[in-house]
Design a protein around this motif. Sequence first.
Motif, PDB file in Angstrom:
ATOM      1  N   ARG A 188      -0.726  -1.966  14.765  1.00  0.00           N
ATOM      2  CA  ARG A 188      -0.057  -2.028  13.454  1.00  0.00           C
ATOM      3  C   ARG A 188      -0.638  -0.987  12.505  1.00  0.00           C
ATOM      4  N   VAL A 189      -1.963  -0.814  12.552  1.00  0.00           N
ATOM      5  CA  VAL A 189      -2.625   0.179  11.694  1.00  0.00           C
ATOM      6  C   VAL A 189      -2.093   1.576  12.016  1.00  0.00           C
ATOM      7  N   ALA A 190      -1.928   1.878  13.314  1.00  0.00           N
ATOM      8  CA  ALA A 190      -1.431   3.204  13.720  1.00  0.00           C
ATOM      9  C   ALA A 190      -0.013   3.422  13.199  1.00  0.00           C
ATOM     10  N   ILE A 191       0.819   2.371  13.288  1.00  0.00           N
ATOM     11  CA  ILE A 191       2.208   2.473  12.793  1.00  0.00           C
ATOM     12  C   ILE A 191       2.204   2.679  11.279  1.00  0.00           C
ATOM     13  N   ASP A 192       1.363   1.882  10.580  1.00  0.00           N
ATOM     14  CA  ASP A 192       1.272   2.002   9.116  1.00  0.00           C
ATOM     15  C   ASP A 192       0.779   3.391   8.714  1.00  0.00           C
ATOM     16  N   LEU A 193      -0.194   3.898   9.475  1.00  0.00           N
ATOM     17  CA  LEU A 193      -0.739   5.232   9.176  1.00  0.00           C
ATOM     18  C   LEU A 193       0.354   6.292   9.291  1.00  0.00           C
ATOM     19  N   ASP A 194       1.147   6.190  10.343  1.00  0.00           N
ATOM     20  CA  ASP A 194       2.262   7.139  10.520  1.00  0.00           C
ATOM     21  C   ASP A 194       3.218   7.069   9.329  1.00  0.00           C
ATOM     22  N   ARG A 195       3.525   5.831   8.930  1.00  0.00           N
ATOM     23  CA  ARG A 195       4.458   5.624   7.813  1.00  0.00           C
ATOM     24  C   ARG A 195       3.884   6.235   6.522  1.00  0.00           C
ATOM     25  N   VAL A 196       2.591   5.984   6.281  1.00  0.00           N
ATOM     26  CA  VAL A 196       1.936   6.477   5.071  1.00  0.00           C
ATOM     27  C   VAL A 196       1.890   8.013   5.074  1.00  0.00           C
ATOM     28  N   GLU A 197       1.665   8.594   6.254  1.00  0.00           N
ATOM     29  CA  GLU A 197       1.633  10.067   6.350  1.00  0.00           C
ATOM     30  C   GLU A 197       2.988  10.662   5.951  1.00  0.00           C
ATOM     31  N   VAL A 198       4.056   9.993   6.403  1.00  0.00           N
ATOM     32  CA  VAL A 198       5.408  10.459   6.056  1.00  0.00           C
ATOM     33  C   VAL A 198       5.624  10.346   4.552  1.00  0.00           C
ATOM     34  N   GLN A 199       5.209   9.191   3.973  1.00  0.00           N
ATOM     35  CA  GLN A 199       5.343   8.983   2.527  1.00  0.00           C
ATOM     36  C   GLN A 199       4.570  10.043   1.760  1.00  0.00           C
ATOM     37  N   LEU A 200       3.385  10.363   2.278  1.00  0.00           N
ATOM     38  CA  LEU A 200       2.528  11.341   1.607  1.00  0.00           C
ATOM     39  C   LEU A 200       3.191  12.716   1.620  1.00  0.00           C
ATOM     40  N   GLU A 201       3.715  13.067   2.775  1.00  0.00           N
ATOM     41  CA  GLU A 201       4.383  14.377   2.888  1.00  0.00           C
ATOM     42  C   GLU A 201       5.525  14.485   1.882  1.00  0.00           C
ATOM     43  N   GLU A 202       6.315  13.389   1.803  1.00  0.00           N
ATOM     44  CA  GLU A 202       7.443  13.374   0.859  1.00  0.00           C
ATOM     45  C   GLU A 202       6.953  13.524  -0.571  1.00  0.00           C
ATOM     46  N   ALA A 203       5.908  12.748  -0.911  1.00  0.00           N
ATOM     47  CA  ALA A 203       5.404  12.768  -2.290  1.00  0.00           C
ATOM     48  C   ALA A 203       4.833  14.141  -2.624  1.00  0.00           C
ATOM     49  N   GLU A 204       4.170  14.763  -1.663  1.00  0.00           N
ATOM     50  CA  GLU A 204       3.520  16.051  -1.935  1.00  0.00           C
ATOM     51  C   GLU A 204       4.522  17.169  -2.210  1.00  0.00           C
ATOM     52  N   THR A 205       5.753  17.002  -1.698  1.00  0.00           N
ATOM     53  CA  THR A 205       6.763  18.036  -1.992  1.00  0.00           C
ATOM     54  C   THR A 205       7.102  18.047  -3.483  1.00  0.00           C
ATOM     55  N   LEU A 206       6.802  16.935  -4.190  1.00  0.00           N
ATOM     56  CA  LEU A 206       7.132  16.838  -5.615  1.00  0.00           C
ATOM     57  C   LEU A 206       6.048  17.415  -6.527  1.00  0.00           C
ATOM     58  N   ILE A 207       4.911  17.804  -5.937  1.00  0.00           N
ATOM     59  CA  ILE A 207       3.828  18.365  -6.750  1.00  0.00           C
ATOM     60  C   ILE A 207       4.249  19.757  -7.224  1.00  0.00           C
ATOM     61  N   PRO A 208       4.104  20.013  -8.531  1.00  0.00           N
ATOM     62  CA  PRO A 208       4.482  21.349  -9.037  1.00  0.00           C
ATOM     63  C   PRO A 208       3.721  22.449  -8.283  1.00  0.00           C
ATOM     64  N   ALA A 209       4.398  23.526  -8.025  1.00  0.00           N
ATOM     65  CA  ALA A 209       3.830  24.617  -7.235  1.00  0.00           C
ATOM     66  C   ALA A 209       2.502  25.106  -7.811  1.00  0.00           C
ATOM     67  N   ALA A 210       2.396  25.137  -9.139  1.00  0.00           N
ATOM     68  CA  ALA A 210       1.190  25.662  -9.797  1.00  0.00           C
ATOM     69  C   ALA A 210      -0.023  24.773  -9.538  1.00  0.00           C
ATOM     70  N   VAL A 211       0.215  23.536  -9.172  1.00  0.00           N
ATOM     71  CA  VAL A 211      -0.864  22.561  -9.041  1.00  0.00           C
ATOM     72  C   VAL A 211      -1.289  22.388  -7.574  1.00  0.00           C
ATOM     73  N   LYS A 212      -0.412  22.801  -6.687  1.00  0.00           N
ATOM     74  CA  LYS A 212      -0.598  22.497  -5.259  1.00  0.00           C
ATOM     75  C   LYS A 212      -1.945  22.944  -4.690  1.00  0.00           C
ATOM     76  N   ALA A 213      -2.351  24.155  -5.020  1.00  0.00           N
ATOM     77  CA  ALA A 213      -3.603  24.692  -4.456  1.00  0.00           C
ATOM     78  C   ALA A 213      -4.798  23.851  -4.915  1.00  0.00           C
ATOM     79  N   ASP A 214      -4.807  23.536  -6.236  1.00  0.00           N
ATOM     80  CA  ASP A 214      -5.902  22.717  -6.790  1.00  0.00           C
ATOM     81  C   ASP A 214      -5.927  21.342  -6.150  1.00  0.00           C
ATOM     82  N   TYR A 215      -4.743  20.781  -5.987  1.00  0.00           N
ATOM     83  CA  TYR A 215      -4.608  19.454  -5.384  1.00  0.00           C
ATOM     84  C   TYR A 215      -5.193  19.455  -3.959  1.00  0.00           C
ATOM     85  N   LYS A 216      -4.815  20.457  -3.187  1.00  0.00           N
ATOM     86  CA  LYS A 216      -5.286  20.552  -1.796  1.00  0.00           C
ATOM     87  C   LYS A 216      -6.811  20.685  -1.750  1.00  0.00           C
ATOM     88  N   ARG A 217      -7.332  21.535  -2.627  1.00  0.00           N
ATOM     89  CA  ARG A 217      -8.771  21.794  -2.651  1.00  0.00           C
ATOM     90  C   ARG A 217      -9.531  20.507  -3.021  1.00  0.00           C
TER      91      ARG A 217
END
Length: 243
Positions: free
Chosen positions: A158-187
């Motif tokens: 269940r943890v592995a399934i949840d992790l996969d789901r959360v990774e997908v959610q994270l990817e989606e959410a990260e596309t909404l980060i303003p371009a100017a902020v992305k590098a700082d966020y990653k760092r």
Amino acid sequence: MASPKSTEISTPLLRRLHRIHQQRADLESQARRGPLQLKAVQASIDVATQAVDAEIAVLKKARMVSDEKHLQLQTREAHVSQLQRRLNEAATNKEFALLKEQIAADEQANSVQNDEIFEILERIDTLEAQLARTKEKLAEVEADAAKRRAEIEDRQKRVAIDLDRVEVQLEEAETLIPAAVKADYKRLLEARGEEALAPIENESCGGCYQTLTTQVANQVMLSQLTYCPNCNAMLYLPEDRSV
Ligand SMILES: [Zn+2]
């Protein structure tokens, strides 16, 4: 009020990112615990098995001692029979008396030996009863371990399934980060993991508990990208505070 360099960032997005990162960190920690939990389950079986093995060894030794004593007894009994035959053929009174003495000594030794054998047989009975209980305990531990293992493996799936789901959610959410902020966020994320973001709690940074100035708090309230002056986390307003 805002400086010209200020960057707007959505408060719900920061909340969402932090929530996802916290979930991911929690799931990753659960995933790491799985193998340790399985190891602990195996250790409980090992301990119970060792107890059985140790008792088997003690019992085996006791049986060996008992066998040796039986053999000694039989040998001495054969000797007594032999002496008794010679007694019938004794040529002199002196020889007769000597044989009588030897027979008496052997019979005395056998009597002691019989007591010892009785004691050791009693001890073997006790050890056998104890071993039966220890084996029952092992069976219980094994049954419990099988149940625990199934639970752990089920949870890990269940943890592995949840992790996969959360990774997908994270990817989606990260596309909404303003371009100017992305590098700082990653760092920040690489350096601090889930602590790259922090809510404001009681006028303080929820990550490092540093008290924040009104100016910093105001910037956050205006949805301007704001870093904690102390730990550098991206600050955001939690849901129970109005934007
Ligand atoms: Zn901080």
